[in-house]
Design an enzyme around this catalytic site. Structure first.
Site, mmCIF file in Angstrom:
data_model
loop_
_atom_site.group_PDB
_atom_site.id
_atom_site.type_symbol
_atom_site.label_atom_id
_atom_site.label_comp_id
_atom_site.label_asym_id
_atom_site.label_seq_id
_atom_site.Cartn_x
_atom_site.Cartn_y
_atom_site.Cartn_z
ATOM 1 N N TYR A 1 36.596 47.274 36.990
ATOM 2 C CA TYR A 1 36.369 45.832 36.791
ATOM 3 C C TYR A 1 35.694 45.219 38.014
ATOM 4 O O TYR A 1 34.749 44.428 37.889
ATOM 5 C CB TYR A 1 37.720 45.164 36.509
ATOM 6 C CG TYR A 1 37.675 43.685 36.262
ATOM 7 C CD1 TYR A 1 36.960 43.152 35.200
ATOM 8 C CD2 TYR A 1 38.377 42.801 37.087
ATOM 9 C CE1 TYR A 1 36.936 41.784 34.963
ATOM 10 C CE2 TYR A 1 38.366 41.432 36.853
ATOM 11 C CZ TYR A 1 37.643 40.930 35.798
ATOM 12 O OH TYR A 1 37.613 39.580 35.563
ATOM 13 N N SER B 1 34.421 36.401 39.132
ATOM 14 C CA SER B 1 35.842 36.617 39.439
ATOM 15 C C SER B 1 35.952 36.839 40.932
ATOM 16 O O SER B 1 34.983 37.242 41.586
ATOM 17 C CB SER B 1 36.323 37.867 38.702
ATOM 18 O OG SER B 1 37.585 38.287 39.183
HETATM 19 C C1 8X3 Z 1 40.564 38.101 37.251
HETATM 20 C C2 8X3 Z 1 41.101 38.247 38.608
HETATM 21 O O1 8X3 Z 1 42.641 39.658 40.081
HETATM 22 O O2 8X3 Z 1 42.661 40.188 37.718
HETATM 23 O O3 8X3 Z 1 39.192 38.147 37.186
HETATM 24 O O4 8X3 Z 1 40.794 40.799 39.090
HETATM 25 S S1 8X3 Z 1 41.805 39.804 38.857
#
Ligand code: 8X3
Length: 259
Positions: A156, A143
């Site tokens: 995340y 990502s």
């Molecule tokens: C997804 C992109 O901007 O939601 O992996 O982190 S974000």
């Protein structure tokens, strides 16, 4: 897209998280590229339906229910393969968007487990078969969160940074073997489930992510980059491909149309 008829000699492509979104679109794309695709995900009904659809269309697909965080199950799955041409590590996702001050450690742990340890488990288990193929490709779907942070994203972002490091390090460690490591880092992609899962089913919060954004990427856009990257000649290694919608200049700079 032109259909390439699969044969017993066609390479196998394993896709994790193939039940929806980028994983399902990638499975479709690789099937159309002539791979015999193996769809894995926890939701057996979904991958079985997709495999059936692909087989009915003349492609070659099989479904295998798998939780990538369960190492024993991943190892058992891997014993089915002598050779694998492509592994797409796609399973993963985000949970929550809380600031560091109030983030739920359990969410952080689960994100590390699915995104990082899931990728580690499947990659370790299939590396011998990828090597035995004489021409293997490991794809890590990370990502843009793996390359820079944003407020509310730390859990995340931390997991995706770790996944990015896994890909970079693996590439260093296996250089000289017939396996390449490709990292695809998507930015804003509008799929049925990513934002909904992140916000625990809250449709309003999920919709806000894409509010006013003219054209977020689709799962097919990302599958297209994966399909392109894995079909380059074997000596060409797309180390890292960052793909965002035109309306997104960075993780935090997104153009939103006023309504
Ligand atoms: C997804 C992109 O901007 O939601 O992996 O982190 S974000």
């Amino acid at each position: 897209m032109t259909a390439a008829a699969p044969s017993a000699a066609s390479p196998i492509a394993v896709v994790t998280g193939a039940s929806s979104g980028i994983g399902a679109a990638t499975a479709r794309r690789l099937a159309a590229e002539g791979y015999r695709v193996v769809l894995t995900a926890r939701r057996k009904d979904r991958i079985e339906a997709l495999a059936e659809e692909l087989n009915a269309a003349g492609y070659a697909a099989a479904a295998y229910a798998l939780d990538v965080t369960e190492r024993g199950a991943v190892d058992a799955f891997a014993t089915a393969f002598k050779t694998v041409g492509v592994l797409v590590n796609n399973a993963g996702g985000a949970l929550g968007a809380d600031p560091v001050a109030t983030g739920d450690p359990d969410d952080w742990r689960r994100m590390y487990e699915t995104n990082v340890l899931g990728t580690l488990n499947v990659t370790q288990a299939l590396l011998p078969a990828l090597t035995a193929s004489g021409d293997g490709t490991v794809v890590v779907v990370s990502s843009t969160a793996g390359l820079a942070t944003y407020e509310g994203g730390a859990g995340y972002v931390a997991a995706k940074h770790a996944e990015h490091v896994l890909a970079e390090t693996l590439r260093l460690e296996i250089v000289g073997t017939p396996v390449r490591v490709i990292e695809i880092a998507p930015g804003m992609v509008k799929t049925d489930e990513f934002a909904l899962t992140r916000f625990d089913g809250d449709k309003e919060k999920a919709a806000k992510v894409y509010e006013g954004v003219a054209d977020p990427l689709t799962a097919e856009d990302v599958a297209d980059t994966i399909g392109w990257a894995v079909t380059r000649p074997s000596h060409v290694n797309i180390d890292l491909l960052v793909v965002r919608p035109r309306a997104q200049a960075s993780n935090t700079k997104v153009h939103r149309e006023k309504r």
